[in-house]
Design an enzyme around this catalytic site. Structure first.
Site, PDB file in Angstrom:
ATOM      1  N   SER A  97      -7.920   5.454   7.806  1.00 50.91           N
ATOM      2  CA  SER A  97      -6.721   5.009   8.508  1.00 50.91           C
ATOM      3  C   SER A  97      -5.977   6.176   9.154  1.00 50.91           C
ATOM      4  O   SER A  97      -4.758   6.148   9.285  1.00 50.91           O
ATOM      5  CB  SER A  97      -5.796   4.267   7.544  1.00 50.91           C
ATOM      6  OG  SER A  97      -5.474   5.098   6.443  1.00 50.91           O
ATOM      7  N   ASP A 117       1.762   9.739  14.016  1.00 47.96           N
ATOM      8  CA  ASP A 117       2.372   8.404  13.970  1.00 47.96           C
ATOM      9  C   ASP A 117       3.881   8.471  13.730  1.00 47.96           C
ATOM     10  O   ASP A 117       4.484   9.541  13.771  1.00 47.96           O
ATOM     11  CB  ASP A 117       1.698   7.552  12.897  1.00 47.96           C
ATOM     12  CG  ASP A 117       2.008   8.040  11.495  1.00 47.96           C
ATOM     13  OD1 ASP A 117       2.278   9.248  11.341  1.00 47.96           O
ATOM     14  OD2 ASP A 117       2.009   7.232  10.546  1.00 47.96           O
ATOM     15  N   THR A 125       0.838  -1.201   0.000  1.00 47.69           N
ATOM     16  CA  THR A 125       0.000   0.000   0.000  1.00 47.69           C
ATOM     17  C   THR A 125       0.871   1.250   0.000  1.00 47.69           C
ATOM     18  O   THR A 125       0.546   2.247  -0.620  1.00 47.69           O
ATOM     19  CB  THR A 125      -0.916   0.014   1.249  1.00 47.69           C
ATOM     20  OG1 THR A 125      -1.595  -1.237   1.341  1.00 47.69           O
ATOM     21  CG2 THR A 125      -1.935   1.123   1.177  1.00 47.69           C
ATOM     22  N   ARG A 132      -9.069  -6.445   7.589  1.00 50.05           N
ATOM     23  CA  ARG A 132      -9.740  -5.228   8.040  1.00 50.05           C
ATOM     24  C   ARG A 132     -11.216  -5.318   7.670  1.00 50.05           C
ATOM     25  O   ARG A 132     -11.553  -5.580   6.511  1.00 50.05           O
ATOM     26  CB  ARG A 132      -9.146  -3.999   7.371  1.00 50.05           C
ATOM     27  CG  ARG A 132      -7.653  -3.799   7.606  1.00 50.05           C
ATOM     28  CD  ARG A 132      -7.307  -2.330   7.510  1.00 50.05           C
ATOM     29  NE  ARG A 132      -5.887  -2.043   7.381  1.00 50.05           N
ATOM     30  CZ  ARG A 132      -5.011  -2.045   8.374  1.00 50.05           C
ATOM     31  NH1 ARG A 132      -5.395  -2.394   9.589  1.00 50.05           N
ATOM     32  NH2 ARG A 132      -3.753  -1.735   8.164  1.00 50.05           N
ATOM     33  N   THR A 190      -7.671   2.310  -1.295  1.00 55.10           N
ATOM     34  CA  THR A 190      -6.789   2.608  -0.159  1.00 55.10           C
ATOM     35  C   THR A 190      -5.370   2.863  -0.647  1.00 55.10           C
ATOM     36  O   THR A 190      -4.857   2.103  -1.463  1.00 55.10           O
ATOM     37  CB  THR A 190      -6.802   1.417   0.812  1.00 55.10           C
ATOM     38  OG1 THR A 190      -8.105   1.305   1.346  1.00 55.10           O
ATOM     39  CG2 THR A 190      -5.802   1.596   1.937  1.00 55.10           C
ATOM     40  N   ARG A 225       7.574  -2.659   2.993  1.00 60.73           N
ATOM     41  CA  ARG A 225       7.658  -2.771   4.456  1.00 60.73           C
ATOM     42  C   ARG A 225       7.958  -4.206   4.825  1.00 60.73           C
ATOM     43  O   ARG A 225       7.273  -5.125   4.377  1.00 60.73           O
ATOM     44  CB  ARG A 225       6.343  -2.337   5.108  1.00 60.73           C
ATOM     45  CG  ARG A 225       6.133  -0.861   4.930  1.00 60.73           C
ATOM     46  CD  ARG A 225       5.146  -0.285   5.885  1.00 60.73           C
ATOM     47  NE  ARG A 225       4.885   1.073   5.433  1.00 60.73           N
ATOM     48  CZ  ARG A 225       3.801   1.752   5.707  1.00 60.73           C
ATOM     49  NH1 ARG A 225       2.864   1.215   6.468  1.00 60.73           N
ATOM     50  NH2 ARG A 225       3.646   2.978   5.258  1.00 60.73           N
ATOM     51  N   SER A 252       6.048   3.773   8.864  1.00 57.86           N
ATOM     52  CA  SER A 252       4.889   4.526   9.334  1.00 57.86           C
ATOM     53  C   SER A 252       4.514   4.215  10.768  1.00 57.86           C
ATOM     54  O   SER A 252       5.300   4.384  11.677  1.00 57.86           O
ATOM     55  CB  SER A 252       3.729   4.277   8.386  1.00 57.86           C
ATOM     56  OG  SER A 252       2.710   5.194   8.638  1.00 57.86           O
ATOM     57  N   HIS A 253       3.308   3.693  10.960  1.00 55.99           N
ATOM     58  CA  HIS A 253       2.777   3.462  12.299  1.00 55.99           C
ATOM     59  C   HIS A 253       3.251   2.124  12.873  1.00 55.99           C
ATOM     60  O   HIS A 253       2.918   1.790  13.999  1.00 55.99           O
ATOM     61  CB  HIS A 253       1.253   3.452  12.230  1.00 55.99           C
ATOM     62  CG  HIS A 253       0.767   2.496  11.182  1.00 55.99           C
ATOM     63  ND1 HIS A 253       0.923   2.748   9.839  1.00 55.99           N
ATOM     64  CD2 HIS A 253       0.197   1.284  11.269  1.00 55.99           C
ATOM     65  CE1 HIS A 253       0.435   1.723   9.150  1.00 55.99           C
ATOM     66  NE2 HIS A 253       0.000   0.819   9.987  1.00 55.99           N
ATOM     67  N   LYS A 279      -0.417  12.561   3.119  1.00 52.92           N
ATOM     68  CA  LYS A 279      -1.255  12.970   4.233  1.00 52.92           C
ATOM     69  C   LYS A 279      -0.369  13.645   5.273  1.00 52.92           C
ATOM     70  O   LYS A 279       0.850  13.468   5.259  1.00 52.92           O
ATOM     71  CB  LYS A 279      -2.024  11.797   4.803  1.00 52.92           C
ATOM     72  CG  LYS A 279      -1.204  10.583   5.189  1.00 52.92           C
ATOM     73  CD  LYS A 279      -2.165   9.447   5.488  1.00 52.92           C
ATOM     74  CE  LYS A 279      -1.483   8.220   6.052  1.00 52.92           C
ATOM     75  NZ  LYS A 279      -0.832   7.396   5.015  1.00 52.92           N
ATOM     76  N   ASP A 327       2.517  11.359   9.264  1.00 55.00           N
ATOM     77  CA  ASP A 327       1.473  11.641   8.272  1.00 55.00           C
ATOM     78  C   ASP A 327       0.069  11.316   8.775  1.00 55.00           C
ATOM     79  O   ASP A 327      -0.911  11.760   8.200  1.00 55.00           O
ATOM     80  CB  ASP A 327       1.760  10.959   6.918  1.00 55.00           C
ATOM     81  CG  ASP A 327       1.913   9.454   7.014  1.00 55.00           C
ATOM     82  OD1 ASP A 327       1.803   8.904   8.131  1.00 55.00           O
ATOM     83  OD2 ASP A 327       2.164   8.821   5.967  1.00 55.00           O
ATOM     84  N   ARG A 328      -0.033  10.537   9.855  1.00 57.32           N
ATOM     85  CA  ARG A 328      -1.366  10.230  10.384  1.00 57.32           C
ATOM     86  C   ARG A 328      -1.713  11.158  11.540  1.00 57.32           C
ATOM     87  O   ARG A 328      -0.828  11.761  12.144  1.00 57.32           O
ATOM     88  CB  ARG A 328      -1.410   8.795  10.913  1.00 57.32           C
ATOM     89  CG  ARG A 328      -1.200   7.767   9.852  1.00 57.32           C
ATOM     90  CD  ARG A 328      -1.415   6.381  10.412  1.00 57.32           C
ATOM     91  NE  ARG A 328      -1.334   5.408   9.345  1.00 57.32           N
ATOM     92  CZ  ARG A 328      -1.904   4.219   9.372  1.00 57.32           C
ATOM     93  NH1 ARG A 328      -2.595   3.851  10.434  1.00 57.32           N
ATOM     94  NH2 ARG A 328      -1.794   3.387   8.369  1.00 57.32           N
ATOM     95  N   ASP A 356       5.903   8.428  11.173  1.00 61.23           N
ATOM     96  CA  ASP A 356       6.473   9.346  10.177  1.00 61.23           C
ATOM     97  C   ASP A 356       5.673  10.628  10.019  1.00 61.23           C
ATOM     98  O   ASP A 356       5.909  11.398   9.082  1.00 61.23           O
ATOM     99  CB  ASP A 356       6.620   8.642   8.820  1.00 61.23           C
ATOM    100  CG  ASP A 356       5.295   8.161   8.255  1.00 61.23           C
ATOM    101  OD1 ASP A 356       4.373   7.893   9.042  1.00 61.23           O
ATOM    102  OD2 ASP A 356       5.172   8.066   7.027  1.00 61.23           O
ATOM    103  N   GLU A 375      -8.582   9.543   4.731  1.00 54.77           N
ATOM    104  CA  GLU A 375      -8.753   8.101   4.834  1.00 54.77           C
ATOM    105  C   GLU A 375      -9.131   7.718   6.255  1.00 54.77           C
ATOM    106  O   GLU A 375      -8.685   8.352   7.215  1.00 54.77           O
ATOM    107  CB  GLU A 375      -7.452   7.389   4.484  1.00 54.77           C
ATOM    108  CG  GLU A 375      -7.028   7.547   3.049  1.00 54.77           C
ATOM    109  CD  GLU A 375      -5.845   6.659   2.763  1.00 54.77           C
ATOM    110  OE1 GLU A 375      -6.043   5.601   2.178  1.00 54.77           O
ATOM    111  OE2 GLU A 375      -4.728   7.011   3.171  1.00 54.77           O
TER     112      GLU A 375
END
Ligand code: G16
Length: 545
Positions: A365, A277, A18, A498, A344, A22, A113-114, A376, A281-282, A279, A363
């Site tokens: 998320s 988060d 996505t 999910r 997504t 990772r 990320s998270h 984001k 972005d959230r 990085d 989103e």
């Protein structure tokens, strides 16, 4: 300094998901692994000769080592310049901003990320294109193709660059420019928002907390909230980035940021709280006594964005990922602007933003952003909320009540079943796909709910016409509730299922039911339909957002 060519054997599974590649950190630490992926990126973009790149990451374990590898390879292969955040730190939105502002050809962003960080946790690497956004599927597919046939990489033998030293240094013939990761980003935020109004709000006693979760946003939030906006010292919690995020899980949701949620639920809690988060972005938005779902946050921001100077001209359109609730669509309809439903992955918003068709995107998320960058942006969302609160002078809870009274409420929750056996997860999806055509008219659950239609979401990009299929299973019920089921593309262990649940309550209805209670029948119907519990052996989801 002569470039050295070294042989490589391809690694299995270097397929961007996505959001980039990772994997477990130890996978990335294998000899030649980073080199193989970076060389594949360089090959996929037609080489790096004469080009400029932005390089930085969220500071997790192995961030600095991977950056040194990238710098050597870029220098050996003729890149002109790499712009790097001091100590290798750049939040994802700050990297996106720098790519755009400096007219760079692209960027390499190091982050999972998270996901947790550390030698036994996760690492990630993604490529962003010249618009500042994540590479679209056409580019990631070429990168993946390259990884399968890679046989060598080119590098230099040099000592490490001192990532702590601001300014320019030479690495071979390439210039390495180390800059303050915060300055350009903070300047951009100041252009978009009414800092005077937010400063006055805070000076007037409005209390706030920001949990940086030991991740990259700490320095950004400290400089902007405490430094420029006058919030008291201590407003930013866990503000010093650490390689393992303080052994935490830097995912701003009610599970992983529970202490913050508990704080706002207390009578003496702050008026506003937020978290970001790994990085940056959230975002998670909270008001005294209330958690704002990311889907509602997008809708509220869309309805109120004009109150911030950067959006006073109004919005061109609003885009949301398919599993995100339809709350934002209702705002777009009322504003008479376009709304878009994308798969997504932030990369799907890039074309809409570039074409000026969408101004805000979001989103479920926990991602919200706008056309100011092509990622984001967690802190941006926090500042837009603060700007709106400063302009409207009512509480977060009052803003939400007011919003629901105008638009109705999309009760919404995502249920995650993490690290599930991959075969069980894929079996569930395959069986459901096979049954899709038979589902309409079927009754499930107790009390029974009738399925009106069901499909696999496919997206045709309205700008370039590219088609992305199999982006998630959608089940629409006759009572206008909806369930979406898909497998995560960002996990690193087994599969994550999910289940996205939503139910619309019109403006005149009961707007204050507890979310999980409002969705209980729908969740049970999905369980009965899919056999989720038996297949996964899980009684309940691991995370409910
Ligand atoms: C990434 C993507 C988002 C996506 C999220 C969850 O976010 O950029 O667009 O919504 O993953 O994806 P999935 O449901 O496939 O796990 P981040 O913050 O992890 O970069």
């Amino acid at each position: 300094m002569t470039p050295i060519t070294r042989p490589l054997t391809p690694f299995d599974g270097q397929k961007p998901g996505t959001s980039g590649l990772r994997k477990k950190t130890r996978v990335f630490m294998q000899d030649g692994y980073v080199e193989a992926f970076v060389q594949s990126i360089f090959n996929a973009i037609g080489g790096v000769s004469g080009k400029t790149f932005v390089v930085g990451g969220d500071g997790r374990y192995f961030n600095a080592e991977a950056i040194q590898t990238i710098l050597r390879m870029a220098a050996a292969q003729g890149a002109a310049r790499c712009i790097v955040g001091r100590e290798g730190l750049l939040s994802t939105p700050a990297a996106s901003n720098l790519i755009r502002k400096r007219g760079a050809d692209g960027g390499l962003v190091l982050s999972a990320s998270h996901n947790p960080g550390g030698i036994d946790a996760d690492f990630g690497l993604k490529y962003n294109i010249a618009n500042g956004g994540p590479a679209p599927e056409s580019v990631t597919a070429t990168i993946h193709e390259q990884t399968q046939g890679i046989s060598e990489y080119v590098t230099l033998e040099t000592p490490d660059v001192d990532l702590g030293l601001l300014g320019e240094t030479a690495l071979g013939k390439m210039t390495v420019e180390i800059l303050d990761p915060v300055a350009d980003y903070a300047a951009l935020m100041q252009e978009l928002f009414d800092f005077d109004a937010i400063r006055a709000l805070i000076a007037g006693g409005f209390s706030l907390k920001f949990d940086a979760m030991h991740a990259v946003t700490g320095p950004y939030a400290t400089a902007i909230l405490e430094g420029m906006l006058g919030a008291p010292k201590g407003t930013v919690l866990n503000g010093v980035p650490s390689v393992d995020f303080g052994k935490g899980h830097p995912d701003p949701n009610p599970i992983w940021a529970k202490p913050l949620v508990d704080m706002v639920m207390r009578d003496d809690g702050p008026d506003f709280a937020a978290a970001s988060d790994g990085d940056g972005d959230r975002n998670m938005i909270l008001g005294k006594g209330i958690y704002v779902t990311p889907s509602d946050s997008l809708a509220v921001l869309a309805a109120n964005a004009h109150l911030a100077p950067g959006y006073a001209r109004g919005l061109a359109g609003v885009a949301r990922s398919m599993p995100t609730s339809r709350a934002a669509d209702r705002v777009a309809e009322k504003l008479g602007i376009e709304s878009f439903e994308t798969p997504t992955g932030w990369k799907f918003f890039g074309n809409l933003l570039d074409a000026g068709r969408a101004t805000l995107c979001g989103e479920e998320s926990a991602g919200t952003g706008s056309d100011h960058v092509r990622e984001k942006d967690g802190l941006w969302a926090v500042l837009l909320w603060l700007n709106i609160l400063a302009a409207r002078k009512i509480s977060v809870a009052e803003i939400l009540q007011d919003h629901w009274r105008s638009y109705g409420r999309d009760y919404y929750s995502r249920h995650d079943y993490e690290a599930v056996d991959s075969a069980a997860a894929e079996g569930l999806m395959a069986d459901m796909n096979a049954r899709l055509n038979d589902l309409p008219g079927t009754e499930v659950g107790n009390p029974p709910k009738v399925i009106a239609r069901a499909d696999q979401f496919a997206y045709t990009d309205p700008v370039d016409g590219s088609v992305s299929r199999n982006q998630g299973l959608r089940i629409f019920f006759a009572d206008d509730s909806r369930a979406v089921i898909r497998l995560s593309g960002t996990g690193t262990e087994g599969a994550t299922i999910r289940v996205y649940l939503e139910r619309y309550e019109p403006a005149g209805g009961d707007l204050n039911v507890e979310t999980q209670a409002a969705l209980r029948d729908l969740a049970a119907a999905v369980n009965a339909l899919t056999g989720l519990s038996e297949r996964t052996g899980r009684e309940a989801p691991d995370v409910m957002t």
